[in-house]
Design a protein around this motif. Sequence first.
Motif, PDB file in Angstrom:
ATOM      1  N   ALA A  44       0.824  -1.209   0.000  1.00 21.73           N
ATOM      2  CA  ALA A  44       0.000   0.000   0.000  1.00 21.73           C
ATOM      3  C   ALA A  44       0.864   1.267   0.000  1.00 21.73           C
ATOM      4  CB  ALA A  44      -0.929  -0.005   1.212  1.00 21.73           C
ATOM      5  N   GLY A  45       1.978   1.250   0.736  1.00 20.38           N
ATOM      6  CA  GLY A  45       2.834   2.424   0.787  1.00 20.38           C
ATOM      7  C   GLY A  45       3.444   2.763  -0.555  1.00 20.38           C
ATOM      8  N   ILE A  46       3.890   1.736  -1.277  1.00 16.98           N
ATOM      9  CA  ILE A  46       4.469   1.966  -2.606  1.00 16.98           C
ATOM     10  C   ILE A  46       3.408   2.521  -3.558  1.00 16.98           C
ATOM     11  CG2 ILE A  46       5.434   0.815  -4.641  1.00 16.98           C
ATOM     12  CD1 ILE A  46       6.844  -1.104  -2.653  1.00 16.98           C
ATOM     13  N   GLY A  68       8.460  15.035  11.183  1.00 13.36           N
ATOM     14  CA  GLY A  68       7.877  14.708  12.487  1.00 13.36           C
ATOM     15  C   GLY A  68       6.453  14.219  12.351  1.00 13.36           C
ATOM     16  N   GLN A  69       5.689  14.872  11.475  1.00 13.01           N
ATOM     17  CA  GLN A  69       4.312  14.444  11.232  1.00 13.01           C
ATOM     18  C   GLN A  69       4.280  13.035  10.642  1.00 13.01           C
ATOM     19  OE1 GLN A  69       2.023  16.441   8.076  1.00 13.01           O
ATOM     20  NE2 GLN A  69       0.405  16.811   9.585  1.00 13.01           N
ATOM     21  N   VAL A  70       5.182  12.774   9.711  1.00  9.21           N
ATOM     22  CA  VAL A  70       5.272  11.435   9.114  1.00  9.21           C
ATOM     23  C   VAL A  70       5.650  10.400  10.172  1.00  9.21           C
ATOM     24  CG1 VAL A  70       6.650  10.014   7.540  1.00  9.21           C
ATOM     25  CG2 VAL A  70       5.745  12.202   6.769  1.00  9.21           C
ATOM     26  N   ALA A  71       6.585  10.757  11.050  1.00  8.11           N
ATOM     27  CA  ALA A  71       7.014   9.820  12.092  1.00  8.11           C
ATOM     28  C   ALA A  71       5.866   9.462  13.022  1.00  8.11           C
ATOM     29  CB  ALA A  71       8.170  10.430  12.896  1.00  8.11           C
ATOM     30  N   VAL A  72       5.070  10.462  13.395  1.00 11.50           N
ATOM     31  CA  VAL A  72       3.907  10.187  14.253  1.00 11.50           C
ATOM     32  C   VAL A  72       2.921   9.280  13.519  1.00 11.50           C
ATOM     33  CG1 VAL A  72       1.875  11.225  15.351  1.00 11.50           C
ATOM     34  CG2 VAL A  72       4.111  12.297  15.608  1.00 11.50           C
ATOM     35  N   GLY A  73       2.679   9.587  12.253  1.00 12.63           N
ATOM     36  CA  GLY A  73       1.769   8.754  11.468  1.00 12.63           C
ATOM     37  C   GLY A  73       2.273   7.320  11.330  1.00 12.63           C
ATOM     38  N   ALA A  74       3.584   7.182  11.076  1.00 13.06           N
ATOM     39  CA  ALA A  74       4.158   5.852  10.904  1.00 13.06           C
ATOM     40  C   ALA A  74       4.064   5.021  12.181  1.00 13.06           C
ATOM     41  CB  ALA A  74       5.618   5.970  10.467  1.00 13.06           C
ATOM     42  N   VAL A  75       4.383   5.643  13.311  1.00 11.76           N
ATOM     43  CA  VAL A  75       4.422   4.896  14.580  1.00 11.76           C
ATOM     44  C   VAL A  75       3.032   4.618  15.123  1.00 11.76           C
ATOM     45  CG1 VAL A  75       5.163   4.999  16.988  1.00 11.76           C
ATOM     46  CG2 VAL A  75       6.728   5.713  15.176  1.00 11.76           C
ATOM     47  N   LEU A  76       2.151   5.642  15.115  1.00 13.27           N
ATOM     48  CA  LEU A  76       0.839   5.480  15.748  1.00 13.27           C
ATOM     49  C   LEU A  76      -0.256   5.042  14.767  1.00 13.27           C
ATOM     50  CD1 LEU A  76       0.834   8.537  18.190  1.00 13.27           C
ATOM     51  CD2 LEU A  76       1.100   6.123  18.764  1.00 13.27           C
ATOM     52  N   LEU A  77      -0.408   5.772  13.657  1.00 12.56           N
ATOM     53  CA  LEU A  77      -1.505   5.473  12.733  1.00 12.56           C
ATOM     54  C   LEU A  77      -1.310   4.153  11.999  1.00 12.56           C
ATOM     55  CD1 LEU A  77      -2.127   8.989  11.113  1.00 12.56           C
ATOM     56  CD2 LEU A  77      -3.409   7.889  12.953  1.00 12.56           C
ATOM     57  N   ILE A  78      -0.078   3.806  11.708  1.00 13.00           N
ATOM     58  CA  ILE A  78       0.177   2.571  10.954  1.00 13.00           C
ATOM     59  C   ILE A  78       0.695   1.452  11.863  1.00 13.00           C
ATOM     60  CG2 ILE A  78       1.404   1.529   9.026  1.00 13.00           C
ATOM     61  CD1 ILE A  78      -0.689   3.616   8.203  1.00 13.00           C
ATOM     62  N   ALA A  79       1.871   1.630  12.442  1.00 15.00           N
ATOM     63  CA  ALA A  79       2.510   0.513  13.160  1.00 15.00           C
ATOM     64  C   ALA A  79       1.747   0.112  14.419  1.00 15.00           C
ATOM     65  CB  ALA A  79       3.955   0.891  13.498  1.00 15.00           C
ATOM     66  N   ALA A  80       1.542   1.043  15.348  1.00 17.42           N
ATOM     67  CA  ALA A  80       0.888   0.686  16.606  1.00 17.42           C
ATOM     68  C   ALA A  80      -0.549   0.235  16.371  1.00 17.42           C
ATOM     69  CB  ALA A  80       0.917   1.868  17.572  1.00 17.42           C
ATOM     70  N   TRP A 187       4.186   8.271   3.029  1.00 17.42           N
ATOM     71  CA  TRP A 187       5.417   8.073   3.787  1.00 17.42           C
ATOM     72  C   TRP A 187       5.142   7.448   5.148  1.00 17.42           C
ATOM     73  CZ3 TRP A 187      10.220   8.305   1.880  1.00 17.42           C
ATOM     74  CH2 TRP A 187      10.384   8.934   0.643  1.00 17.42           C
ATOM     75  N   SER A 188       3.980   7.745   5.723  1.00 11.71           N
ATOM     76  CA  SER A 188       3.614   7.093   6.990  1.00 11.71           C
ATOM     77  C   SER A 188       3.428   5.591   6.790  1.00 11.71           C
ATOM     78  CB  SER A 188       2.327   7.712   7.550  1.00 11.71           C
ATOM     79  OG  SER A 188       2.526   9.047   7.946  1.00 11.71           O
ATOM     80  N   MET A 189       2.804   5.214   5.680  1.00 13.52           N
ATOM     81  CA  MET A 189       2.620   3.795   5.381  1.00 13.52           C
ATOM     82  C   MET A 189       3.966   3.090   5.235  1.00 13.52           C
ATOM     83  SD  MET A 189      -0.534   3.751   2.649  1.00 13.52           S
ATOM     84  CE  MET A 189      -2.219   4.148   3.126  1.00 13.52           C
ATOM     85  N   LEU A 190       4.869   3.701   4.477  1.00 17.11           N
ATOM     86  CA  LEU A 190       6.178   3.076   4.275  1.00 17.11           C
ATOM     87  C   LEU A 190       6.964   3.018   5.584  1.00 17.11           C
ATOM     88  CD1 LEU A 190       7.148   4.714   0.869  1.00 17.11           C
ATOM     89  CD2 LEU A 190       6.532   2.316   1.267  1.00 17.11           C
TER      90      LEU A 190
END
Length: 302
Positions: A44-46, A68-80, A187-190
């Motif tokens: 999905a990220g690609i 920073g916004q991408v990092a929050v999205g990656a950690v919370l919205l996607i990974a966690a 970028w959050s997905m990736l």
Amino acid sequence: MIRYRNLGLFVALATLWGGAFVAISVGLSYFPPILFAAFRYDIAGILMLGYAAVVVERWRPREPVEWGQVAVGAVLLIAAYHAFLFVGQQRTPAATAAVLVSLSPVLSTGFARLLVPADALSPVGVVGVLVGLAGVAVIVQPDPSNLLAADAVSKALVFCAAAAFALGSVLTRRLDATLPIETMEAWSMLGGAVVLHLVSLALDEPLEPATWSHPEAVGALAVLAFGASAVGFLIYFDLLDRLGAVEINMVSYVAPIVTAIVGWLYLDEAVDVVTLAGFGLIAVGFVLVKRRAIRRELSWEQ
């Protein structure tokens, strides 16, 4: 015509996101949970990054606040969110998981008020959050004598998924970044996929090579990566511009109905009265918390 188009897209989005919970249940029969979620967002990220590169000028973050916004999205919205959801759904019926996740809009309002003390919830809003949490308690049915029962822990993990998503939604909005939402999501997905792969490696999740020979396993991954994630988010972006955040939040309350129907037809999962009661309380909580915005959207007040 526009109204019918919006309604059609809304139903399509609810169907894709509601059916996703069933696809997760199906795929968990073949894939380890964290790795399954990672594969979903590899694809999905690609796809989303390719879309962002075509439709927006800024297809990658540049400023520190944007990363920073991408990092929050990656950690919370996607990974966690997906780690908690996929692990929890191993012992939670698809419809029950969808109902618990529908608490996210209520929790988002609660987190927003906590992070902005000057913008406190009204007494009615506080009641709405408490009613929504009561709905979760009805569904989980914690036993004080055995709080670590497998079923209760699994449902609690799904609740943690909803909380992670709600907190991530609030924090990404709080960061004053001008990054296009398509770019941020891509970028959050990736980034989330990378985090999920690292967690999967740390847990040493096994993957049988024969998994890829099962059409049902590949089909479940395709539904999640292409349908729910890629196509689903494109519809979401379109409707967000047309309808606004309040009406989009209503997808959270239509999706569980789709999940219940598809889960019953494909997995023979029945929805019990307790889950329906919990869903009702969560929906009431949403109405109480969002009552003013709902009135405005329905033109009940100017």
